[in-house]
Design an enzyme around this catalytic site. Structure first.
Site, PDB file in Angstrom:
ATOM      1  N   ALA A  76       0.658   0.414  -4.847  1.00 40.75           N
ATOM      2  CA  ALA A  76       0.732  -0.355  -3.470  1.00 40.75           C
ATOM      3  C   ALA A  76       0.915   1.019  -2.419  1.00 40.75           C
ATOM      4  O   ALA A  76       1.248   2.026  -2.712  1.00 40.75           O
ATOM      5  CB  ALA A  76       2.026  -1.062  -3.530  1.00 40.75           C
ATOM      6  N   GLN A  78       3.254   1.412  -0.514  1.00 45.09           N
ATOM      7  CA  GLN A  78       4.580   2.296  -0.849  1.00 45.09           C
ATOM      8  C   GLN A  78       4.904   2.655  -2.040  1.00 45.09           C
ATOM      9  O   GLN A  78       6.453   2.250  -2.520  1.00 45.09           O
ATOM     10  CB  GLN A  78       5.669   1.553   0.144  1.00 45.09           C
ATOM     11  CG  GLN A  78       5.768   1.457   1.682  1.00 45.09           C
ATOM     12  CD  GLN A  78       6.326   2.945   1.932  1.00 45.09           C
ATOM     13  OE1 GLN A  78       6.963   3.613   1.251  1.00 45.09           O
ATOM     14  NE2 GLN A  78       5.913   3.215   3.126  1.00 45.09           N
ATOM     15  N   SER A  79       3.938   2.894  -3.042  1.00 49.01           N
ATOM     16  CA  SER A  79       4.341   3.082  -4.407  1.00 49.01           C
ATOM     17  C   SER A  79       5.188   4.118  -4.830  1.00 49.01           C
ATOM     18  O   SER A  79       5.027   5.203  -4.782  1.00 49.01           O
ATOM     19  CB  SER A  79       2.998   2.960  -4.844  1.00 49.01           C
ATOM     20  OG  SER A  79       3.109   3.592  -6.356  1.00 49.01           O
ATOM     21  N   ASN A  80       6.382   3.705  -5.455  1.00 48.86           N
ATOM     22  CA  ASN A  80       7.137   4.934  -6.006  1.00 48.86           C
ATOM     23  C   ASN A  80       6.440   5.589  -7.163  1.00 48.86           C
ATOM     24  O   ASN A  80       6.714   6.788  -7.453  1.00 48.86           O
ATOM     25  CB  ASN A  80       8.564   4.258  -6.570  1.00 48.86           C
ATOM     26  CG  ASN A  80       9.271   3.462  -5.427  1.00 48.86           C
ATOM     27  OD1 ASN A  80       9.815   4.018  -4.497  1.00 48.86           O
ATOM     28  ND2 ASN A  80       9.616   2.292  -5.712  1.00 48.86           N
ATOM     29  N   CYS A  82       3.401   6.165  -7.535  1.00 44.10           N
ATOM     30  CA  CYS A  82       2.484   7.210  -6.952  1.00 44.10           C
ATOM     31  C   CYS A  82       3.102   8.366  -6.322  1.00 44.10           C
ATOM     32  O   CYS A  82       2.825   9.796  -6.722  1.00 44.10           O
ATOM     33  CB  CYS A  82       1.438   6.685  -5.640  1.00 44.10           C
ATOM     34  SG  CYS A  82       0.445   5.380  -6.253  1.00 44.10           S
TER      35      CYS A  82
END
Ligand SMILES: Cc1ncc(COP(=O)(O)O)c(C=O)c1O
Length: 345
Positions: A76, A78-80, A82
């Protein structure tokens, strides 16, 4: 316990994460509170910590074995996952290509803080924005084909790092917890975790099943209905058990899901999440995140208040990290947090 040492693993955390008693949270919750321990996976290694680090230890080892030079993953906006995949790729001298899915239309903001800022600071090789409903698998596959043509060796990590290789990280976490429980001489009835792309929940269930430990694992769903999430977790736990050549069958009854704390949808703030994040910050000084652990703790607090968890139990809350995302949600906390600065006399 089935040995994980035959699986290659990078070491991104040079210690076990603490299993800490949350005395002040218990005091805040009052007479109804069980004994609460927090597994501090927010303190895992790589930039900002969190559950993906455990999965990436196995996934990156596999990538290195396959001589990968370019990591591709998705998440997403705000992906942690990634953020942490990018951090691991930097460690391993690989390129890192991110496909960011805008799951709620028009919410992507190039200037946003939180993980979005960190993608830029850590220097992702490329970021591609996918609109809601676009096939991120197909986008990653196409990207991999392009990179191959350029003579690179791409390695695709699925969203959330949730395949059977990534899940080994949470089998490992359960083994760690099992030793810590023994050392602390406690007898927890339930482990509570966030259930999203499912690797965390599936790995814990696999660990519990193959060690035949009498402990429940309750996943608080942050995006899917109980039926869908149960299937997702069961299927991944079964694949993980197969990879381990464990003689265990994992059934729907082994998967406990509560889907009552999603609110209006994935990543959408709820008043209960804001309350839970604020409570843990102000009792224990521990930061949660607004999308995953905030909703999971909101669920745990509600279950305690409703007496679904009783005061004579001992429970473990897995803190899977994610606090960098908080900084992108500051305005959602403004209404409840009033500045309290003393004026100089
Ligand atoms: C902070 C945090 N907690 C929990 C989860 C959910 O874990 P899983 O995807 O393994 O279900 C995620 C997933 O991105 C996360 O970032």
């Amino acid at each position: 316990m089935l040995d994980l040492s035959s699986f290659k693993k990078q070491n991104y955390t040079p210690y076990e994460t603490p299993l800490e008693r949350a005395h002040k949270l218990e005091l805040f919750l009052g007479k109804k509170s069980p004994k609460i321990y927090i597994k501090r996976d927010d303190m895992l290694g790589l930039t900002g910590g969190g559950n993906k680090t455990r999965k990436l230890e196995f996934l990156m080892a596999d990538a290195i074995e396959k001589k990968a030079t370019a990591i591709i993953t998705c998440g997403a906006i705000q992906s942690n996952h990634c953020r942490l995949t990018l951090a691991a790729a930097i460690r391993e001298n690989c390129e890192c290509h991110l496909v960011l899915e805008e799951r709620i239309p028009n919410t992507f903001d190039q200037e946003a803080s939180g993980n979005n800022f960190l993608f830029q600071l850590l220097g992702a090789t490329s970021t591609t924005l996918a609109k809601k409903g676009e096939n991120t698998q197909a986008i990653m596959k196409k990207m991999a084909d392009e990179l191959k043509k350029q003579g690179k060796t791409p390695y695709i990590i699925p969203g959330g790092g949730s395949n059977e290789i990534g899940s080994l990280g949470y089998v490992n976490c359960f083994y760690e917890i099992k030793n810590q429980i023994k050392t602390l001489a406690i007898n927890p009835s339930t482990i509570i975790c966030t259930s999203g792309s499912s690797g965390t929940h599936a790995g814990l269930v696999t660990g519990i099943k193959i060690t035949k430990t009498p402990i429940k694992c309750l996943g608080i769903s942050v995006m899917r209905s109980k039926i869908e999430q149960t299937e997702l977790v069961r299927s991944l736990a079964s694949k993980t058990a197969r990879l381990l050549q464990a003689n265990t069958s994992i059934n729907d009854e082994d998967i406990l899901i509560d889907d009552n704390y999603i609110g209006n949808g994935y990543s959408m703030p709820t008043p209960e999440m804001i309350e839970a994040v604020t409570i843990l910050a102000q009792t224990e000084g521990i930061l949660l995140d607004p999308v995953y652990t905030g909703k999971a703790l909101a669920g745990m607090i509600d279950l305690i208040r409703k007496n679904s968890i009783s005061s004579d139990e001992t429970i473990i809350f897995i803190h899977t990290g994610g606090s960098p995302a908080l900084y992108a949600y500051q305005k959602d906390f403004h209404q409840t947090l009033k500045p309290n600065y003393n004026k100089t006399p």
